[in-house]
Design a protein around this motif. Structure first.
Motif, mmCIF file in Angstrom:
data_model
loop_
_atom_site.group_PDB
_atom_site.id
_atom_site.type_symbol
_atom_site.label_atom_id
_atom_site.label_comp_id
_atom_site.label_asym_id
_atom_site.label_seq_id
_atom_site.Cartn_x
_atom_site.Cartn_y
_atom_site.Cartn_z
ATOM 1 N N LYS A 261 2.067 -10.873 -10.732
ATOM 2 C CA LYS A 261 2.059 -12.281 -10.991
ATOM 3 C C LYS A 261 3.504 -12.578 -11.418
ATOM 4 C CE LYS A 261 -2.795 -12.797 -12.170
ATOM 5 N NZ LYS A 261 -3.883 -13.002 -13.325
ATOM 6 N N GLN A 262 4.055 -11.259 -12.052
ATOM 7 C CA GLN A 262 5.575 -11.674 -12.527
ATOM 8 C C GLN A 262 6.595 -11.447 -11.329
ATOM 9 O OE1 GLN A 262 3.370 -9.331 -13.972
ATOM 10 N NE2 GLN A 262 2.665 -10.611 -15.368
ATOM 11 N N GLY A 263 6.232 -11.215 -10.085
ATOM 12 C CA GLY A 263 7.023 -11.432 -9.098
ATOM 13 C C GLY A 263 7.723 -10.121 -8.514
ATOM 14 N N LYS A 264 6.968 -8.995 -9.270
ATOM 15 C CA LYS A 264 7.463 -7.587 -8.900
ATOM 16 C C LYS A 264 6.642 -7.086 -7.676
ATOM 17 C CE LYS A 264 8.597 -4.562 -11.838
ATOM 18 N NZ LYS A 264 8.684 -3.498 -13.094
ATOM 19 N N GLU A 265 7.220 -6.419 -6.903
ATOM 20 C CA GLU A 265 6.501 -5.689 -5.831
ATOM 21 C C GLU A 265 6.343 -4.228 -6.023
ATOM 22 O OE1 GLU A 265 7.523 -6.515 -1.535
ATOM 23 O OE2 GLU A 265 9.238 -7.218 -2.151
ATOM 24 N N LYS A 266 5.210 -3.983 -5.412
ATOM 25 C CA LYS A 266 4.558 -2.653 -5.654
ATOM 26 C C LYS A 266 3.912 -2.398 -4.367
ATOM 27 C CE LYS A 266 0.729 -4.402 -8.184
ATOM 28 N NZ LYS A 266 -0.144 -4.476 -9.508
ATOM 29 N N LEU A 267 3.936 -0.701 -4.087
ATOM 30 C CA LEU A 267 3.415 -0.149 -2.899
ATOM 31 C C LEU A 267 2.159 0.349 -3.323
ATOM 32 C CD1 LEU A 267 6.172 1.366 -1.273
ATOM 33 C CD2 LEU A 267 5.565 -0.765 -0.670
ATOM 34 N N ILE A 268 0.881 0.260 -2.629
ATOM 35 C CA ILE A 268 -0.475 0.877 -2.847
ATOM 36 C C ILE A 268 -0.627 1.806 -1.655
ATOM 37 C CG2 ILE A 268 -2.716 0.299 -3.260
ATOM 38 C CD1 ILE A 268 -0.691 -1.217 -5.213
ATOM 39 N N ILE A 269 -0.649 3.145 -2.024
ATOM 40 C CA ILE A 269 -1.417 4.070 -1.173
ATOM 41 C C ILE A 269 -2.856 4.261 -1.277
ATOM 42 C CG2 ILE A 269 -1.242 6.651 -0.443
ATOM 43 C CD1 ILE A 269 1.404 6.628 -1.827
ATOM 44 N N TYR A 270 -3.573 3.664 -0.073
ATOM 45 C CA TYR A 270 -5.100 3.678 -0.252
ATOM 46 C C TYR A 270 -5.764 4.671 0.853
ATOM 47 C CZ TYR A 270 -4.498 0.422 3.866
ATOM 48 O OH TYR A 270 -4.144 -0.131 5.026
ATOM 49 N N GLU A 271 -4.889 5.326 1.735
ATOM 50 C CA GLU A 271 -5.372 6.337 2.353
ATOM 51 C C GLU A 271 -4.563 7.584 2.610
ATOM 52 O OE1 GLU A 271 -6.947 5.097 6.248
ATOM 53 O OE2 GLU A 271 -8.488 3.522 5.372
ATOM 54 N N LEU A 272 -4.967 8.802 2.635
ATOM 55 C CA LEU A 272 -4.095 9.800 2.543
ATOM 56 C C LEU A 272 -4.381 10.500 4.209
ATOM 57 C CD1 LEU A 272 -4.319 11.506 -0.855
ATOM 58 C CD2 LEU A 272 -2.524 9.874 -0.020
ATOM 59 N N PRO A 273 -3.380 11.421 4.367
ATOM 60 C CA PRO A 273 -3.411 12.228 5.523
ATOM 61 C C PRO A 273 -4.653 13.231 5.267
ATOM 62 C CG PRO A 273 -0.944 11.941 5.227
ATOM 63 C CD PRO A 273 -1.870 11.484 4.029
ATOM 64 N N TYR A 274 -5.221 13.807 6.275
ATOM 65 C CA TYR A 274 -6.182 14.881 6.160
ATOM 66 C C TYR A 274 -5.864 16.123 5.377
ATOM 67 C CZ TYR A 274 -10.130 17.690 7.911
ATOM 68 O OH TYR A 274 -11.351 18.609 7.906
#
Length: 863
Positions: A261-274
């Motif tokens: 909401k503050q306009g800051k970008e973030k990355l979300i890792i939601y799946e990992l390699p085996y």
């Protein structure tokens, strides 16, 4: 100690010391040890995909009745039972195996249903076996099904007190579904997990075609499918693994970006390699940030919960997300590679197998299981039938049997009497003696007879199955489809092809499009749905906006995956894929062809041919390109001569001064050629009268053109055996008709021909000749840009010497520019009709009846 045999003279043999060669002894001992590890511990069996410990755990749980619909049992109890009966090794090895089979991030299809703490993807250890509970999953029970029907061999356990199966009679292709890894002595295995639905599709395809290639199998079994999802990055290594059994697969975790909401970008890792540990990855990213290897990250935190994985990376304001993502792939385990090494046990020997070999071995095993199961069921059915047959004999002689039994002093005497008096076997006699009295009632007797009839039908069916391999394969196929229905699911791992290994056609949707080329050389492709079918005589719809002096000259339908051959009026040939033609709006003018191909400014496109595949050797060596010019020259060249595209084009025909190329047609060498000229005459002659020549040849005369004002307007090539086609001619003022091709007599090539339409001031000169069937549609384009589509069946047939019917209403100053045929095999015809069903075109005129405009004309003498 063991002495070397070189010192035998100094040794004394007293019966207790045996002289051996120490090298041979060590070699033999090591080979025995290595084979023990290979066969008994580290490598999976190609049939059920299990190592001995996995097989023993599942078998032990099944023997305990620890199934999915029963209460959980303590893990310690199962471990103790398996260890004490079948697997005489440490309890840790058994429990670790059980734990892995209950972890959703370890196995693609979990085999054990665990209750309690079984660890985490962060690398947390499971609780001790005394705290956790287990039971079998449904899919594991499918692997144990039919175990009691003599489907597989059993062997004695380690102390020869119990029997255990050598292999499980699994219906699931577990080896490829869950994969396997292990390190033996001198060899290792690493088999990737795959999607069960895809494996079943591949097995069914192999049942339908036992000669199927690996290339065709890959259409079904697309790539490994990991329990943790992720993205397979690049396909060449996967393909090598499928083809040879050795390869390399690169897997990336999945990342998405969010804005707070503050306009800051973030990355979300939601799946990992085996097999990547989330906690270790978290620490690794933090270390990379601290070491300033990756700059632009302000914070890393783990927000994973019951809803799923969520490793959050906050970015600094100046950071570019794509750059950070690529750095994470480069420096962390967010991108990991796995070596494919399909080493398995085949008949007790280690072998490396490709995809087809693995599936073939499983199918062969399933065939053996089904055969053995059928044989077992047949034996049991025959035993049952034998007893029922005895019952029926006893029922037929009921009073005598009862009297015999009553008068017998012992059961043995009664049994002997039954066997002697009624020719019964010992089994039948014993069964009769054990028969309950209630089964002697009338209703029960009828049931015995019905049961006997049913069992005889079953025996007949089982014998039929054993006699027919096709029936057995159908049973395997049906069981596989049932497996897919019960346990199949969607892919979890996506596949991302690299640009270097992917044909552009693989990412271009194949569909039919309308190609338009204007008089001044503007080209575009448009969705076929933008054109609608109208009745003859309508006003039409705008097919493209052009400049005042321009108009649409070529209009046709083609698939986006095909190759277009462009022939110019100066006799040059250029190639272009349909998908390379720019897409435009129906009303747009398109792009200049000169910007797409190296076409000189003083040349223009005259003919276009649509070829499905120029690499098809059989096709290009059995088809020809027939070319004709405005001055009546015709030439035939093998298609193979035009099958090697060049950037700057090639010379297709040598054009004489003052002449131009007009038409190009694809033929099979067995056609009849018709050419028509502007003054209204046409000639018909066999294609074989024109010998095929090379690209640089001039050609020969096809029809005689009398004066400078006259010229050839078109050419058609019709197969001799095709009796469904008629000749359609269209005049400049919008008149046209269909005529039976047989009305044109066959003449020698180079003659004047015969009349094909009566040319008057009302009709204008002849402008087009086409071969059509009643299933074709016609697309007519005027120089003003008006386009109309109509069914050929709406155009009546008329004689050669008539002027025809009005096809399209035009302004007095307008003229027809192009006429194109849409073939019935193009699916777009039906699609367009469906899309415009019930719609009405604004400005559409009323259809004019054919007999209102047809004027009979006395035939002129043939030339």
């Amino acid at each position: 100690m063991i002495e070397n045999t070189d010192n035998q003279d100094n040794q004394k043999e007293d019966g207790r010391i045996v002289q051996v060669n120490i090298e041979e002894q060590m070699k033999t001992a090591y080979i025995d040890y290595s084979m023990s590890v290979i066969v008994g511990r580290a490598l999976p069996d190609v049939r059920d995909g299990f190592k001995p410990v996995h097989r023993r755990v599942l078998f032990g749980m099944n023997e305990l009745g620890n199934t999915h619909n029963k209460p959980y049992k303590k893990s310690a109890r199962v471990v103790g039972d398996v260890m004490g009966k079948y697997h005489p090794h440490g309890d840790a090895s058994v429990y670790d195996t059980m734990v892995r089979m209950a972890q959703p991030w370890s196995l693609r299809y979990m085999l054990i249903d665990g209750q309690g703490n079984f660890g985490s993807i962060d690398g947390d250890f499971p609780a001790a076996m005394r705290y956790t509970e287990v039971r079998l999953q449904k899919i594991a029970e499918a692997m144990l099904e039919d175990l009691d029907k003599d489907t597989v061999d059993f062997t004695l356990n380690f102390d020869d007190t119990l029997e255990e199966p050598v292999v499980l009679p699994t219906r699931i292709p577990n080896l490829l579904a869950n994969g396997a890894s292990g390190i033996a002595v001198g060899m290792a295995t690493n088999i990737m997990p795959h999607n069960l639905s895809e494996l079943v599709d591949g097995l069914i395809a192999m049942i339908d075609d036992r000669e199927i290639t690996i290339e065709e199998l890959i259409k079904h079994v697309k790539a490994p499918d990991f329990p943790t999802g992720g993205t397979i990055y690049g396909f060449e290594g996967v393909k090598a693994g499928f083809e040879t059994g050795r390869g390399r697969v690169v897997v990336r975790g999945k990342i998405m970006s969010e804005t707070s909401k503050q306009g800051k970008e973030k990355l979300i890792i939601y799946e990992l390699p085996y097999q990547v540990n989330k906690a270790v990855l978290h620490q690794k990213i933090a270390q990379l940030v601290n070491d300033k290897v990756i700059e632009g990250i302000s914070d890393v935190r783990d927000e994973s919960d019951r809803e799923g994985m969520r490793l959050v990376i906050d970015l600094k304001r100046e950071a570019i997300p794509n750059v950070i993502i690529n750095q994470l792939y480069k420096y962390s385990e967010l991108q990991t590679s796995y070596g494919i090494n399909n080493v398995v046990l085949v008949k007790g020997r280690p072998k490396i197998l490709n995809l087809k070999d693995l599936l073939s071995e499983f199918l062969e095993f399933r065939h053996e299981v089904v055969t053995r199961r059928t044989q077992y069921l047949l034996r049991e059915a025959e035993k049952k039938a034998h007893i029922l047959q005895g019952y029926l004999i006893a029922l037929d002689h009921l009073d005598e049997v009862i009297a015999l039994i009553r008068n017998s002093t012992t059961p043995e005497i009664a049994r002997e009497g039954l066997m002697t008096n009624f020719e019964l076997s010992e089994i039948q006699a014993k069964a009769i003696l054990e028969l309950r009295l209630q089964r002697l009632t009338g209703m029960e007797r009828d049931k015995i007879r019905e049961e006997y009839e049913e069992i005889m039908k079953t025996i007949a069916h089982l014998k039929e199955v054993l006699a027919d391999e096709g029936l057995r394969m159908k049973i395997i196929k049906d069981e596989l489809e049932e497996v897919k229905k019960k346990f199949g699911d969607e892919r979890k791992t996506e596949i991302q092809y690299l640009a270097a290994e992917m044909r552009i056609e693989d990412i271009i949707a194949e569909e039919d499009v309308v190609i338009t080329i204007s008089h001044l050389g503007y080209i575009k492709r448009t969705s076929a749905y933008d054109f609608r079918q109208q009745k003859r005589g309508g006003r039409g719809a705008i097919g493209g906006k052009t400049r005042d002096e321009d108009f649409i000259e070529h209009l046709f339908v083609a698939s986006t995956h095909h190759t277009m051959l462009f022939f110019t009026e100066k006799g040059r040939l250029y190639w272009m894929k349909v998908y390379e033609i720019p897409e435009g709006e129906k009303s747009g003018k398109g792009r200049a062809i000169q910007n797409l191909i190296t076409l000189p400014s003083d040349d223009k496109i005259r003919a276009i041919i649509d070829i499905k595949d120029l690499s098809d050797t059989e096709f290009i060596n059995n088809h020809y390109i027939v070319l004709c010019t405005r001055n009546g020259i015709i030439k035939k060249t093998l298609l193979e001569e035009f099958s090697r595209p060049r950037q700057n084009g090639v010379n297709a025909i040598t054009i004489n001064e003052g002449d131009q190329l007009l038409e190009a047609k694809l033929t099979n060498g067995n056609s009849e050629i018709m050419m028509a000229i502007r003054s209204g005459r046409a000639i018909r002659f066999p294609e074989n009268t024109v010998r095929d020549t090379g690209r640089g040849a001039i050609g020969v005369r096809g029809i005689e053109v009398d004066n400078e004002k006259d010229e050839v307007v078109g050419m058609i090539c019709v197969d001799k055996e095709d009796k469904t086609r008629t000749v359609l001619v269209v005049s400049e003022k919008g008149y046209g008709k269909r005529t039976d091709i047989e009305e044109y007599r066959i003449t020698n090539r180079g003659g004047k021909g015969v009349k094909t339409i009566s040319v008057t001031d009302k009709t204008g000169p002849l402008i087009a000749i086409l071969d059509v069937t009643e299933q074709n549609d016609l697309m007519i384009t005027c120089k003003s840009g008006i386009t109309i589509r109509m069914a050929v069946g709406d155009i009546r047939e008329a004689g050669r010497a008539t002027q025809g019917v009005r096809l399209i209403r035009m302004d007095d100053s307008d003229e027809i520019a192009a006429v194109a045929r849409l073939d019935e095999e193009e699916e777009v015809v039906a699609a367009i009709e469906e899309a415009i069903e019930g719609t009405e075109v604004e400005g559409e005129g009323n259809a004019t009846e054919a007999n209102d405009t047809t004027e009979a004309v006395e035939p002129e003498p043939e030339a």
